[in-house]
Design an enzyme around this catalytic site. Structure first.
Site, PDB file in Angstrom:
ATOM      1  N   LYS A   6      62.553 -16.428  81.424  1.00 11.58           N
ATOM      2  CA  LYS A   6      63.013 -15.641  80.269  1.00 11.58           C
ATOM      3  C   LYS A   6      61.910 -15.421  79.228  1.00 11.58           C
ATOM      4  O   LYS A   6      60.858 -16.049  79.258  1.00 11.58           O
ATOM      5  CB  LYS A   6      64.266 -16.278  79.673  1.00 11.58           C
ATOM      6  CG  LYS A   6      65.482 -15.939  80.561  1.00 11.58           C
ATOM      7  CD  LYS A   6      66.792 -16.283  79.956  1.00 11.58           C
ATOM      8  CE  LYS A   6      67.914 -15.820  80.896  1.00 11.58           C
ATOM      9  NZ  LYS A   6      69.191 -16.425  80.604  1.00 11.58           N
TER      10      LYS A   6
ATOM     11  N   ARG B 281      70.258 -22.460  86.400  1.00 12.93           N
ATOM     12  CA  ARG B 281      70.331 -21.170  87.097  1.00 12.93           C
ATOM     13  C   ARG B 281      68.912 -20.613  87.163  1.00 12.93           C
ATOM     14  O   ARG B 281      68.312 -20.316  86.130  1.00 12.93           O
ATOM     15  CB  ARG B 281      71.257 -20.239  86.307  1.00 12.93           C
ATOM     16  CG  ARG B 281      71.439 -18.861  86.900  1.00 12.93           C
ATOM     17  CD  ARG B 281      72.365 -18.030  86.019  1.00 12.93           C
ATOM     18  NE  ARG B 281      72.586 -16.703  86.541  1.00 12.93           N
ATOM     19  CZ  ARG B 281      71.754 -15.683  86.359  1.00 12.93           C
ATOM     20  NH1 ARG B 281      70.664 -15.828  85.646  1.00 12.93           N
ATOM     21  NH2 ARG B 281      72.022 -14.507  86.882  1.00 12.93           N
TER      22      ARG B 281
HETATM   23  N1  HH2 Z   1      71.263 -15.268  82.340  1.00 11.71           N
HETATM   24  C1  HH2 Z   1      71.294 -14.039  82.900  1.00 11.71           C
HETATM   25  C2  HH2 Z   1      72.416 -13.626  83.649  1.00 11.71           C
HETATM   26  N2  HH2 Z   1      73.470 -14.449  83.824  1.00 11.71           N
HETATM   27  N3  HH2 Z   1      74.517 -16.531  83.485  1.00 11.71           N
HETATM   28  C3  HH2 Z   1      74.518 -17.749  82.932  1.00 11.71           C
HETATM   29  N4  HH2 Z   1      75.559 -18.582  83.104  1.00 11.71           N
HETATM   30  N5  HH2 Z   1      73.457 -18.200  82.173  1.00 11.71           N
HETATM   31  C4  HH2 Z   1      72.360 -17.420  81.937  1.00 11.71           C
HETATM   32  O1  HH2 Z   1      71.448 -17.865  81.214  1.00 11.71           O
HETATM   33  C5  HH2 Z   1      72.334 -16.110  82.524  1.00 11.71           C
HETATM   34  C6  HH2 Z   1      73.455 -15.690  83.295  1.00 11.71           C
HETATM   35  C7  HH2 Z   1      70.137 -13.115  82.718  1.00 11.71           C
HETATM   36  O2  HH2 Z   1      69.157 -13.321  83.677  1.00 11.71           O
HETATM   37  P1  HH2 Z   1      68.973 -12.494  85.037  1.00 11.71           P
HETATM   38  O3  HH2 Z   1      70.244 -12.467  85.839  1.00 11.71           O
HETATM   39  O4  HH2 Z   1      67.818 -13.060  85.735  1.00 11.71           O
HETATM   40  O5  HH2 Z   1      68.574 -11.020  84.563  1.00 11.71           O
HETATM   41  P2  HH2 Z   1      69.398  -9.673  84.359  1.00 11.71           P
HETATM   42  O6  HH2 Z   1      70.474  -9.925  83.352  1.00 11.71           O
HETATM   43  O7  HH2 Z   1      68.357  -8.687  83.881  1.00 11.71           O
HETATM   44  O8  HH2 Z   1      69.996  -9.286  85.684  1.00 11.71           O
END
Ligand code: HH2
Length: 259
Positions: free
Chosen positions: A204, A238
């Site tokens: 992040k 995660r």
């Molecule tokens: N962060 C993201 C998405 N879902 N769920 C939980 N429980 N906790 C988190 O910190 C979290 C989450 C964002 O990250 P990512 O899925 O890698 O990216 P994007 O939202 O651009 O798909």
């Protein structure tokens, strides 16, 4: 928890796994690398992202959930804020709903209660489109803790048993780098909610700021956070980089168990 984004625009793996074939292969890879849960998402929630419709989200994730949930011997979770997507995903074989809005849509609790799925309740200030516009807190740890406590109670009031719940302080969701670091430093504070605690620090922006590095170059930074969280007894992380995280957690657990 291994991340599998079936999206064109996720901040780190966007576009990599839109093809269901590749998504399924990556899900299997993460389990071989040690993931205990595969988290499948069909909508990017990166800061400034545009929402997608429920039907678009379902079209993206369903073929992958159907195939992975029958092929894997670990649970599959659906990363969504929409009750209709959660419902379709659970019917297709997902057994956990990961809701970054903490069950904001009242229908979400109904879907989870009736399906028997687990539920991750995450803290987010505002919504992805605007959440990074000058987030402010008097005391971020106290405010996020009190929000998560209220959401656990609301979910239980709606008939979802405590042992199906998990909380997540929501790293990067309406928080500055300083807020994220404080939440990580005080990760132990959330254990008194008496449900498993999850953190999602993977690649992040706060790591980008600390290390002056692009998302692909934040693996060591993420791994350092995972080591910190595991040593403080946080239950779930995660991550995109499952092999690195699993190795770190195995070593930390061995140290913690040595008498
Ligand atoms: N962060 C993201 C998405 N879902 N769920 C939980 N429980 N906790 C988190 O910190 C979290 C989450 C964002 O990250 P990512 O899925 O890698 O990216 P994007 O939202 O651009 O798909």
């Amino acid at each position: 928890m291994g991340i599998l984004n079936v999206t064109p625009d996720s901040f780190s793996d966007g576009g990599e796994f839109l093809d269901p074939e590749r998504a399924v292969e990556h899900g299997r890879r993460m389990v071989a690398d040690g993931a205990d849960i595969v988290d499948i998402g069909g909508e990017s929630t990166r800061p400034g992202s545009e929402p997608v419709s429920a039907s678009e989200e379902v079209d993206r994730v369903l073929p992958v959930i159907e195939r992975l949930s029958s092929a894997l011997d670990v649970p599959v979770s659906i990363d969504t804020m929409k009750p209709d997507v959660a419902s379709a995903a659970v019917e297709a074989g997902a057994s956990i709903v990961n809701d970054i809005s903490g069950g904001r849509d009242p229908k979400m609790f109904d879907v989870v209660r009736e399906s028997g799925a687990g539920l991750v309740l995450m803290h987010m200030r505002g919504d992805p489109k605007t959440m990074q516009e000058e987030p402010r807190y008097e005391d971020v740890v106290r405010e996020v803790h009190s929000y998560l406590r209220d959401r656990v109670l609301a979910a239980m009031d709606a008939g979802i048993e405590r042992d199906r719940l998990c909380v997540d302080p929501g790293i990067g969701f309406g928080k500055t780098a300083e807020h994220n670091l404080r939440l990580l430093n005080h990760c132990f504070a959330f254990r008194d909610l008496r449900v498993p605690v999850l953190f999602g620090p993977s690649r992040k922006a706060f790591l980008g700021q600390l290390l002056d590095a692009e998302p692909d170059d934040r693996v060591e930074g993420t791994t350092a956070v995972v080591a910190w969280l595991a040593s403080r007894g946080v239950h779930l992380v995660r991550v995109h980089d499952v092999l690195e995280a699993t190795r770190v957690v195995r070593v930390i657990q061995a140290i913690r168990q040595a008498q």
